[in-house]
Design a protein around this motif. Sequence first.
Motif, PDB file in Angstrom:
ATOM      1  N   UNK A  15     -11.620  -1.988 -17.735  1.00  0.00           N
ATOM      2  CA  UNK A  15     -11.495  -1.924 -16.276  1.00  0.00           C
ATOM      3  C   UNK A  15     -12.637  -1.107 -15.694  1.00  0.00           C
ATOM      4  N   UNK A  16     -13.219  -1.600 -14.619  1.00  0.00           N
ATOM      5  CA  UNK A  16     -14.292  -0.866 -13.962  1.00  0.00           C
ATOM      6  C   UNK A  16     -13.716   0.188 -13.021  1.00  0.00           C
ATOM      7  N   UNK A  17     -14.498   1.221 -12.777  1.00  0.00           N
ATOM      8  CA  UNK A  17     -14.106   2.255 -11.822  1.00  0.00           C
ATOM      9  C   UNK A  17     -13.869   1.650 -10.446  1.00  0.00           C
ATOM     10  N   UNK A  18     -14.683   0.690 -10.050  1.00  0.00           N
ATOM     11  CA  UNK A  18     -14.544   0.093  -8.722  1.00  0.00           C
ATOM     12  C   UNK A  18     -13.209  -0.639  -8.578  1.00  0.00           C
ATOM     13  N   UNK A  19     -12.807  -1.372  -9.615  1.00  0.00           N
ATOM     14  CA  UNK A  19     -11.513  -2.060  -9.558  1.00  0.00           C
ATOM     15  C   UNK A  19     -10.372  -1.059  -9.460  1.00  0.00           C
ATOM     16  N   UNK A  20     -10.476   0.023 -10.215  1.00  0.00           N
ATOM     17  CA  UNK A  20      -9.450   1.058 -10.164  1.00  0.00           C
ATOM     18  C   UNK A  20      -9.402   1.706  -8.787  1.00  0.00           C
ATOM     19  N   UNK A  21     -10.561   1.975  -8.199  1.00  0.00           N
ATOM     20  CA  UNK A  21     -10.612   2.593  -6.874  1.00  0.00           C
ATOM     21  C   UNK A  21      -9.933   1.720  -5.825  1.00  0.00           C
ATOM     22  N   UNK A  22     -10.167   0.423  -5.888  1.00  0.00           N
ATOM     23  CA  UNK A  22      -9.549  -0.497  -4.928  1.00  0.00           C
ATOM     24  C   UNK A  22      -8.029  -0.471  -5.084  1.00  0.00           C
ATOM     25  N   UNK A  23      -7.555  -0.514  -6.325  1.00  0.00           N
ATOM     26  CA  UNK A  23      -6.113  -0.534  -6.562  1.00  0.00           C
ATOM     27  C   UNK A  23      -5.459   0.762  -6.111  1.00  0.00           C
ATOM     28  N   UNK A  24      -6.108   1.881  -6.381  1.00  0.00           N
ATOM     29  CA  UNK A  24      -5.537   3.177  -5.994  1.00  0.00           C
ATOM     30  C   UNK A  24      -5.490   3.311  -4.473  1.00  0.00           C
ATOM     31  N   UNK A  25      -6.561   2.915  -3.833  1.00  0.00           N
ATOM     32  CA  UNK A  25      -6.599   3.058  -2.376  1.00  0.00           C
ATOM     33  C   UNK A  25      -5.625   2.096  -1.688  1.00  0.00           C
ATOM     34  N   UNK A  26      -5.338   0.992  -2.324  1.00  0.00           N
ATOM     35  CA  UNK A  26      -4.331   0.086  -1.770  1.00  0.00           C
ATOM     36  C   UNK A  26      -2.988   0.784  -1.643  1.00  0.00           C
ATOM     37  N   UNK A  27      -2.622   1.572  -2.665  1.00  0.00           N
ATOM     38  CA  UNK A  27      -1.353   2.294  -2.626  1.00  0.00           C
ATOM     39  C   UNK A  27      -1.383   3.399  -1.578  1.00  0.00           C
ATOM     40  N   UNK A  28      -2.518   4.043  -1.420  1.00  0.00           N
ATOM     41  CA  UNK A  28      -2.638   5.070  -0.382  1.00  0.00           C
ATOM     42  C   UNK A  28      -2.509   4.445   1.011  1.00  0.00           C
ATOM     43  N   UNK A  29      -3.169   3.307   1.202  1.00  0.00           N
ATOM     44  CA  UNK A  29      -3.109   2.649   2.509  1.00  0.00           C
ATOM     45  C   UNK A  29      -1.705   2.149   2.839  1.00  0.00           C
ATOM     46  N   UNK A  30      -0.932   1.794   1.823  1.00  0.00           N
ATOM     47  CA  UNK A  30       0.454   1.366   2.064  1.00  0.00           C
ATOM     48  C   UNK A  30       1.255   2.456   2.777  1.00  0.00           C
ATOM     49  N   UNK A  31       0.956   3.714   2.458  1.00  0.00           N
ATOM     50  CA  UNK A  31       1.663   4.813   3.114  1.00  0.00           C
ATOM     51  C   UNK A  31       1.386   4.833   4.611  1.00  0.00           C
ATOM     52  N   UNK A  32       0.236   4.350   4.992  1.00  0.00           N
ATOM     53  CA  UNK A  32      -0.164   4.348   6.394  1.00  0.00           C
ATOM     54  C   UNK A  32       0.402   3.156   7.148  1.00  0.00           C
ATOM     55  N   UNK A  33       0.525   2.018   6.465  1.00  0.00           N
ATOM     56  CA  UNK A  33       0.864   0.773   7.168  1.00  0.00           C
ATOM     57  C   UNK A  33       2.302   0.311   6.978  1.00  0.00           C
ATOM     58  N   UNK A  34       2.950   0.753   5.889  1.00  0.00           N
ATOM     59  CA  UNK A  34       4.305   0.286   5.598  1.00  0.00           C
ATOM     60  C   UNK A  34       5.273   1.471   5.577  1.00  0.00           C
ATOM     61  N   UNK A  35       6.225   1.522   6.483  1.00  0.00           N
ATOM     62  CA  UNK A  35       7.217   2.603   6.443  1.00  0.00           C
ATOM     63  C   UNK A  35       7.980   2.587   5.118  1.00  0.00           C
ATOM     64  N   UNK A  36       8.127   3.728   4.514  1.00  0.00           N
ATOM     65  CA  UNK A  36       8.879   3.822   3.270  1.00  0.00           C
ATOM     66  C   UNK A  36      10.347   3.508   3.537  1.00  0.00           C
ATOM     67  N   UNK A  37      10.968   2.791   2.619  1.00  0.00           N
ATOM     68  CA  UNK A  37      12.379   2.479   2.777  1.00  0.00           C
ATOM     69  C   UNK A  37      13.219   3.737   2.592  1.00  0.00           C
TER      70      UNK A  37
END
Length: 539
Positions: free
Chosen positions: A438-460
Motif C-alpha cells: 500500500x502506498x502512503x498516498x492511498x493510506x492518506x486518502x482512506x484516513x482522511x475520508x474517515x476524518x471528513x465523515x465526522x464533519x459531514x455525517x452526524x454520528x448515530x
Amino acid sequence: MESSKLNRLFIQDSRKLAIAPSTMRSKGCFAKMRWLTIVLVACLFWNFSSLVALAAPQDSQAKSSIQPYLDRVQEQITEFTLDNGLKFIVLENHDAPIISFVTYANVGGVDEPDGKTGVAHFLEHLAFKGTQQIGTTNYRAEAKQLNQLDRLFADLQEAQKSGDERKIAKLSDKFVATQSAASKYVKQNEYGNIVDTAGGVGLNAATSADYTSYFYSFPANKLELWMSLESERFLQPVFREFYPEKQVILEERRMRTDNSPIGKMIEEFLDTAYTAHPYKRPVIGYQADIESLSRDDVQKFFQAYYAPNNLTIAIAGDVDPEQVQQLAQTYFGRFQAQPQPSAVDKPEPPQTETREVTLKFPSQPWYLEGYHIPALSHPDYPVYEVISELLSSGRTSRLYRSLVEEKQVALSAQGFSGFPGDKYPSLILVYALTSPGTSIDDLAVALRTEIDRLKTEPIQPGELERVKTQLKAGLLRTLDSNMGMAQILAEYDAKTGDWHNIFNELTKLETITPGDIQRVANITFTQENRTIGRLLSSN
C-alpha cells in the motif's frame, strides 16, 4: 522516566513507540481518559461489572444512581495547604492497609530554558540519587570531589571550544580520576533499598511535557517514614553520579529517538507542527543540550520549579487525615516559601496553512496527521477525547474497521488527543502503519475520508453511547487503584486549579451530542490546521 500518551498508544502497536519522545523509568505510565476519571472514583466502592452495567446507555437511571457513591467519595477527600504553599490532597480509604503517595511537580519539558532541553527529565533521574544523609558514606568528603568534577567539566567545555587537544586530554584524564574518587563515597541505590526494606512497592517517576511525578506505595504503618524520606529528597537533594547518569540519558535518546525511525519522525513532526510553543521540543532533550548540561543547570532548575507552592502531594489509602496534616507540618513545613515560577509565555500562533515533513528510513511506512486543539481546561476538550475514542478504540473503531478490515490499507491505525501534553493547547493526532503493497498516498486518502465523515455525517446516537460506555469501562480497567486516584487528584488540581473538577467530567461526557462532534470536527479538521508526517521506506 518521561511519560506521554504517545508512548502508551504506539507501544500498543507492537511497541513501535518505545522510540517516541517518551522514556520511562518502568511501568509508570498512567493510561487515563481524563474526562472520565470521575467513574474511577466509584470503583472504590463497586465492582467492575456493576458499574459498567450502570453506565449502559439504556439505563436512564444510571447517572442518578451513581451520584450517592460519588458524593460519598468526595466526603472522604480532604485537603490542606501548608504556610509555604505546599498543597496536600488526602483520600481516606480503609479497604486495605496500604497507602499510595504521589508527589506532583507542576513542571515539565515546556518549562525548560532554551538551550537546556532535557533538564526536567535529567532532574527526575537524579532525584533517586539520595541526599546529604542518604546515598553517601561521607558527604563532606564526597562534596569536595563533586565540586572538583564540576570545575573540571567547565574547563573541559572551554578547552573543547578552543580545540586544544593536549589540554583536553589532560583534563579528561583528571576528570576520570576525580569521578572515580567521588564514586568511592556513593552507596548505590540506598534510597530505593530503604523503600524496599520497609515494604515499599512501585518506586518510580515520570516526566512529561507538562509535569514530573514521583510515586510509590507503603504499608499503612509507614506513613511517617514516607514523610521523612520524601521531604528529605526534595529538601536536601544531592545530584551525585551526575556525569555517569548523563551517559545513561544520552543512550536513552540514541535508542528511542536517534536510532528509531518513528522516534525521529515524532521529533521532526512536533518541530514542524509548532513554531513557537515549547511543545515543539522533545522531553528527553536535544543531544547537544544534554551533553552541555551541568550540575549547576539542574540545581538552578530545581530551585526555580521545585518550590513548595509548585508541588502538590496526593495521598490515598489507609490514613488518618489529621495525622497526615500533623506529620506534613513537621516534615514538609521545613521547606521555605518561594516566588511562584513563571508560566510558559510563548503562545503558538494560529496555523494558516498545511505543514508537511517527510523522512526516509529502513522502515515500514507510517502516515501521521495532527491538528491543533485547545487545552484540557477548554469546554470542548471532552469532545476531542470522544472523537479520539470514536476513531481508534479497538476493533470496533472507525479507523480499524475502515482502514484495516475493509480497505486493508493499514496494519494498524490509532488516534488520540492531548499530544504531547494538555496543559496548553496541543494536538489531536491520527496515524497509521501501511500494509504491505500500500502506498502512503492511498493510506492518506482512506484516513482522511474517515476524518471528513465526522464533519459531514452526524454520528448515530447508538454509536456515540457505545463510545461513552467503552470509555467508562476502559478507565476502570486501568485506573482502579489508590495510586491511580492519587495521580489523578494531583494532576487535576495542578492543571485545572481544583481537584473537584474531576467530579464535573461525567456530566460533561453525558451531555456530548452528535451535533457537538460535528461542530468541533468542522472547526478542527481543516486544511489550514493540518500537519502531515510521512515516514517512507528507504529500502
